[in-house]
Design a protein around this motif. Structure first.
Motif, PDB file in Angstrom:
ATOM      1  N   SER A 251       0.837  -1.217   0.000  1.00  0.00           N
ATOM      2  CA  SER A 251       0.000   0.000   0.000  1.00  0.00           C
ATOM      3  C   SER A 251       0.863   1.254   0.000  1.00  0.00           C
ATOM      4  O   SER A 251       0.488   2.279  -0.570  1.00  0.00           O
ATOM      5  N   MET A 252       2.031   1.162   0.666  1.00  0.00           N
ATOM      6  CA  MET A 252       2.922   2.326   0.770  1.00  0.00           C
ATOM      7  C   MET A 252       3.467   2.782  -0.591  1.00  0.00           C
ATOM      8  O   MET A 252       4.001   3.869  -0.725  1.00  0.00           O
ATOM      9  N   LYS A 253       3.320   1.918  -1.588  1.00  0.00           N
ATOM     10  CA  LYS A 253       3.790   2.290  -2.932  1.00  0.00           C
ATOM     11  C   LYS A 253       2.839   3.288  -3.596  1.00  0.00           C
ATOM     12  O   LYS A 253       3.173   3.907  -4.588  1.00  0.00           O
ATOM     13  N   GLN A 254       1.619   3.407  -3.027  1.00  0.00           N
ATOM     14  CA  GLN A 254       0.642   4.342  -3.606  1.00  0.00           C
ATOM     15  C   GLN A 254       0.735   5.696  -2.912  1.00  0.00           C
ATOM     16  O   GLN A 254       0.736   5.781  -1.684  1.00  0.00           O
ATOM     17  N   GLU A 255       0.798   6.724  -3.724  1.00  0.00           N
ATOM     18  CA  GLU A 255       0.973   8.077  -3.176  1.00  0.00           C
ATOM     19  C   GLU A 255      -0.191   8.474  -2.256  1.00  0.00           C
ATOM     20  O   GLU A 255       0.003   9.085  -1.208  1.00  0.00           O
ATOM     21  N   GLY A 256      -1.407   8.106  -2.661  1.00  0.00           N
ATOM     22  CA  GLY A 256      -2.599   8.438  -1.868  1.00  0.00           C
ATOM     23  C   GLY A 256      -2.526   7.839  -0.461  1.00  0.00           C
ATOM     24  O   GLY A 256      -2.893   8.479   0.530  1.00  0.00           O
ATOM     25  N   PHE A 257      -2.052   6.602  -0.385  1.00  0.00           N
ATOM     26  CA  PHE A 257      -1.949   5.914   0.908  1.00  0.00           C
ATOM     27  C   PHE A 257      -0.885   6.598   1.777  1.00  0.00           C
ATOM     28  O   PHE A 257      -1.095   6.816   2.974  1.00  0.00           O
ATOM     29  N   ARG A 258       0.234   6.952   1.152  1.00  0.00           N
ATOM     30  CA  ARG A 258       1.315   7.619   1.903  1.00  0.00           C
ATOM     31  C   ARG A 258       0.839   8.964   2.458  1.00  0.00           C
ATOM     32  O   ARG A 258       1.147   9.329   3.594  1.00  0.00           O
ATOM     33  N   LYS A 259       0.064   9.668   1.648  1.00  0.00           N
ATOM     34  CA  LYS A 259      -0.464  10.979   2.069  1.00  0.00           C
ATOM     35  C   LYS A 259      -1.437  10.802   3.249  1.00  0.00           C
ATOM     36  O   LYS A 259      -1.378  11.542   4.226  1.00  0.00           O
ATOM     37  N   MET A 260      -2.326   9.790   3.140  1.00  0.00           N
ATOM     38  CA  MET A 260      -3.280   9.510   4.223  1.00  0.00           C
ATOM     39  C   MET A 260      -2.525   9.178   5.509  1.00  0.00           C
ATOM     40  O   MET A 260      -2.868   9.624   6.607  1.00  0.00           O
ATOM     41  N   LEU A 261      -1.458   8.387   5.365  1.00  0.00           N
ATOM     42  CA  LEU A 261      -0.691   7.956   6.539  1.00  0.00           C
ATOM     43  C   LEU A 261      -0.116   9.174   7.267  1.00  0.00           C
ATOM     44  O   LEU A 261      -0.210   9.275   8.487  1.00  0.00           O
ATOM     45  N   LYS A 262       0.435  10.095   6.494  1.00  0.00           N
ATOM     46  CA  LYS A 262       1.071  11.279   7.087  1.00  0.00           C
ATOM     47  C   LYS A 262       0.026  12.273   7.614  1.00  0.00           C
ATOM     48  O   LYS A 262       0.102  12.723   8.749  1.00  0.00           O
ATOM     49  N   ASP A 263      -0.981  12.589   6.779  1.00  0.00           N
ATOM     50  CA  ASP A 263      -1.913  13.669   7.122  1.00  0.00           C
ATOM     51  C   ASP A 263      -3.009  13.247   8.103  1.00  0.00           C
ATOM     52  O   ASP A 263      -3.581  14.095   8.790  1.00  0.00           O
ATOM     53  N   GLN A 264      -3.328  11.960   8.135  1.00  0.00           N
ATOM     54  CA  GLN A 264      -4.406  11.524   9.029  1.00  0.00           C
ATOM     55  C   GLN A 264      -3.900  10.553  10.111  1.00  0.00           C
ATOM     56  O   GLN A 264      -3.928  10.865  11.295  1.00  0.00           O
ATOM     57  N   PHE A 265      -3.417   9.398   9.653  1.00  0.00           N
ATOM     58  CA  PHE A 265      -3.066   8.319  10.594  1.00  0.00           C
ATOM     59  C   PHE A 265      -2.011   8.773  11.610  1.00  0.00           C
ATOM     60  O   PHE A 265      -2.192   8.643  12.820  1.00  0.00           O
ATOM     61  N   ILE A 266      -0.891   9.313  11.095  1.00  0.00           N
ATOM     62  CA  ILE A 266       0.199   9.706  12.002  1.00  0.00           C
ATOM     63  C   ILE A 266      -0.203  10.925  12.840  1.00  0.00           C
ATOM     64  O   ILE A 266       0.077  10.987  14.034  1.00  0.00           O
ATOM     65  N   LYS A 267      -0.915  11.841  12.222  1.00  0.00           N
ATOM     66  CA  LYS A 267      -1.370  13.048  12.938  1.00  0.00           C
ATOM     67  C   LYS A 267      -2.227  12.658  14.154  1.00  0.00           C
ATOM     68  O   LYS A 267      -2.017  13.136  15.269  1.00  0.00           O
ATOM     69  N   HIS A 268      -3.217  11.778  13.928  1.00  0.00           N
ATOM     70  CA  HIS A 268      -4.105  11.382  15.036  1.00  0.00           C
ATOM     71  C   HIS A 268      -3.396  10.473  16.043  1.00  0.00           C
ATOM     72  O   HIS A 268      -3.659  10.551  17.246  1.00  0.00           O
ATOM     73  N   THR A 269      -2.494   9.636  15.560  1.00  0.00           N
ATOM     74  CA  THR A 269      -1.722   8.767  16.470  1.00  0.00           C
ATOM     75  C   THR A 269      -0.884   9.625  17.419  1.00  0.00           C
ATOM     76  O   THR A 269      -0.892   9.417  18.639  1.00  0.00           O
ATOM     77  N   ASP A 270      -0.152  10.597  16.854  1.00  0.00           N
ATOM     78  CA  ASP A 270       0.696  11.475  17.683  1.00  0.00           C
ATOM     79  C   ASP A 270      -0.145  12.216  18.721  1.00  0.00           C
ATOM     80  O   ASP A 270       0.243  12.338  19.884  1.00  0.00           O
ATOM     81  N   ALA A 271      -1.311  12.707  18.280  1.00  0.00           N
ATOM     82  CA  ALA A 271      -2.192  13.460  19.189  1.00  0.00           C
ATOM     83  C   ALA A 271      -2.704  12.553  20.314  1.00  0.00           C
ATOM     84  O   ALA A 271      -2.774  12.971  21.474  1.00  0.00           O
ATOM     85  N   CYS A 272      -3.043  11.302  19.980  1.00  0.00           N
ATOM     86  CA  CYS A 272      -3.519  10.343  20.996  1.00  0.00           C
ATOM     87  C   CYS A 272      -2.446  10.082  22.059  1.00  0.00           C
ATOM     88  O   CYS A 272      -2.737  10.026  23.258  1.00  0.00           O
ATOM     89  N   VAL A 273      -1.210   9.913  21.608  1.00  0.00           N
ATOM     90  CA  VAL A 273      -0.103   9.663  22.550  1.00  0.00           C
ATOM     91  C   VAL A 273       0.022  10.841  23.519  1.00  0.00           C
ATOM     92  O   VAL A 273       0.103  10.668  24.737  1.00  0.00           O
ATOM     93  N   GLU A 274       0.022  12.054  22.962  1.00  0.00           N
ATOM     94  CA  GLU A 274       0.168  13.249  23.806  1.00  0.00           C
ATOM     95  C   GLU A 274      -1.007  13.387  24.779  1.00  0.00           C
ATOM     96  O   GLU A 274      -0.818  13.653  25.968  1.00  0.00           O
ATOM     97  N   ASP A 275      -2.224  13.182  24.271  1.00  0.00           N
ATOM     98  CA  ASP A 275      -3.419  13.283  25.129  1.00  0.00           C
ATOM     99  C   ASP A 275      -3.391  12.255  26.252  1.00  0.00           C
ATOM    100  O   ASP A 275      -3.720  12.557  27.399  1.00  0.00           O
ATOM    101  N   PHE A 276      -3.006  11.023  25.911  1.00  0.00           N
ATOM    102  CA  PHE A 276      -3.004   9.943  26.900  1.00  0.00           C
ATOM    103  C   PHE A 276      -2.007  10.251  28.013  1.00  0.00           C
ATOM    104  O   PHE A 276      -2.314  10.106  29.195  1.00  0.00           O
ATOM    105  N   LEU A 277      -0.805  10.696  27.636  1.00  0.00           N
ATOM    106  CA  LEU A 277       0.234  10.974  28.637  1.00  0.00           C
ATOM    107  C   LEU A 277      -0.131  12.175  29.511  1.00  0.00           C
ATOM    108  O   LEU A 277       0.214  12.225  30.686  1.00  0.00           O
ATOM    109  N   LYS A 278      -0.859  13.126  28.916  1.00  0.00           N
ATOM    110  CA  LYS A 278      -1.279  14.318  29.682  1.00  0.00           C
ATOM    111  C   LYS A 278      -2.522  14.027  30.526  1.00  0.00           C
ATOM    112  O   LYS A 278      -2.875  14.792  31.406  1.00  0.00           O
ATOM    113  N   GLY A 279      -3.218  12.940  30.181  1.00  0.00           N
ATOM    114  CA  GLY A 279      -4.464  12.628  30.881  1.00  0.00           C
ATOM    115  C   GLY A 279      -5.622  13.497  30.415  1.00  0.00           C
ATOM    116  O   GLY A 279      -6.588  13.716  31.143  1.00  0.00           O
ATOM    117  N   ASP A 280      -5.529  14.009  29.176  1.00  0.00           N
ATOM    118  CA  ASP A 280      -6.598  14.849  28.618  1.00  0.00           C
ATOM    119  C   ASP A 280      -7.634  13.957  27.917  1.00  0.00           C
ATOM    120  O   ASP A 280      -7.583  13.720  26.713  1.00  0.00           O
TER     121      ASP A 280
END
Length: 311
Positions: free
Chosen positions: A204-233
């Motif tokens: 899937s990573m060979k497709q540009e659309g998938f790579r864009k989704m991974l960066k703009d959505q998946f990784i963005k929300h994953t990073d935010a979840c980690v920060e929220d969880f550690l802060k207890g928000d």
């Protein structure tokens, strides 16, 4: 002989994303554990484990010839395997909770020369070295490994992943035993194999659309979840979890067995719970998050739930 216990792990956030430098948060899960044992009268399961250890010993023998990072007491390891050593483990295999990681940690602990121990000052350099060694060792089981599962099992500490080359032990907010909010494991009733799932992801990573989704959505929300969880928000965490759950359902369908697609969507639509992958998916456990465990249990009636964290 009975070796020390090594525990299973749960990657709360970061599956697939950490391959592409998202944040991640991994915690030990002491409900499941394993230890190396010797027996001259092996059960069927122990015999399978013993055979697997025999092949693993050969793999490590070859690995140390090419590696400047680690060497093992291979002679002793092979002798112990011949005597009937096996990994006695309650960690379910193919469930995304680190069964091979615990085994790798146990073998390193017992047979590595000049091993890095948990008691010394664990600098970032030492952590990365350990992670690299464990990645090479665990590749025997999965074809490719980040080394994170064995590291978690070996240290028995929560680990915060900032990026591939930046990891640190961390503290997580303490649990509230009477809290209604919960992180839980949902049993899919079937096992998943890591290697084929990683293969699908890499394709899937060979497709540009998938790579864009991974960066703009998946990784963005994953990073935010980690920060929220550690802060207890909690409020912000559940907002980001909903987005993450939706992104996974839309873009990681092959990793979710077909019979769970409806259940997954039901959680997003009702806000009773949000599901995400636990490990590589394809079967095994899924991770669930809920602000009201009673509501989630009702909505998931007939499925096996296991609470791993309360808040």
């Amino acid at each position: 002989m009975k070796g020390p216990l090594f525990y299973s792990k749960i990657l709360l956030f970061g599956e697939y994303g950490i391959i592409k430098d998202s944040k991640g948060l991994s915690i030990p899960y002491n409900f499941y554990k394993g230890a190396l044992k010797l027996s001259d009268n092996l059960t069927e399961d122990a015999k399978k484990s013993n055979d697997s250890l025999r092949r693993f010993a050969e793999y490590l023998d070859n690995l140390q010839k090419d590696s400047t990072m680690v060497s093992f007491d291979i002679r002793q390891l092979k002798a112990d395997v011949e005597k009937g050593m096996y990994f006695d483990s309650s960690i379910p295999m193919g469930y995304g909770v680190g069964s091979s990681g615990a085994l790798v940690a146990a073998i390193y602990d017992k047979y590595a020369h000049e091993k890095i121990t948990v008691l010394e000052n664990l600098t970032r350099e030492k952590l990365l070295k350990l992670k690299h060694i464990f990645g090479e060792m665990e590749s025997f089981f999965h074809g490719k490994s980040s080394g994170l599962d064995p590291l978690n099992s070996y240290l028995s500490l929560p680990i915060l992943i900032h990026s591939k080359d930046n990891i640190q032990p961390t503290g997580i907010p303490s649990q509230t035993t009477d809290g209604k909010g919960a992180v839980f494991l949902l049993d899919s009733g079937s096992t998943g194999e890591t290697a084929p799932m990683i293969q699908i992801f890499m394709e899937s990573m060979k497709q540009e659309g998938f790579r864009k989704m991974l960066k703009d959505q998946f990784i963005k929300h994953t990073d935010a979840c980690v920060e929220d969880f550690l802060k207890g928000d909690v409020k912000s965490l559940f907002g980001n979890l909903k987005q993450l759950s939706n992104t996974v359902l839309t873009n990681f369908k092959p990793m979710i067995p077909a019979e769970f697609h409806k259940l997954w969507k039901h959680g997003i639509d009702t806000n009773d719970y949000y599901l995400k992958l636990c490990g590589s998916g394809g079967g095994g456990y899924f991770l669930g998050f809920t602000q009201d465990i009673d509501k989630a249990r009702k909505a998931l009636d007939g499925y096996k739930l296991e609470v791993v964290y309360n808040f």
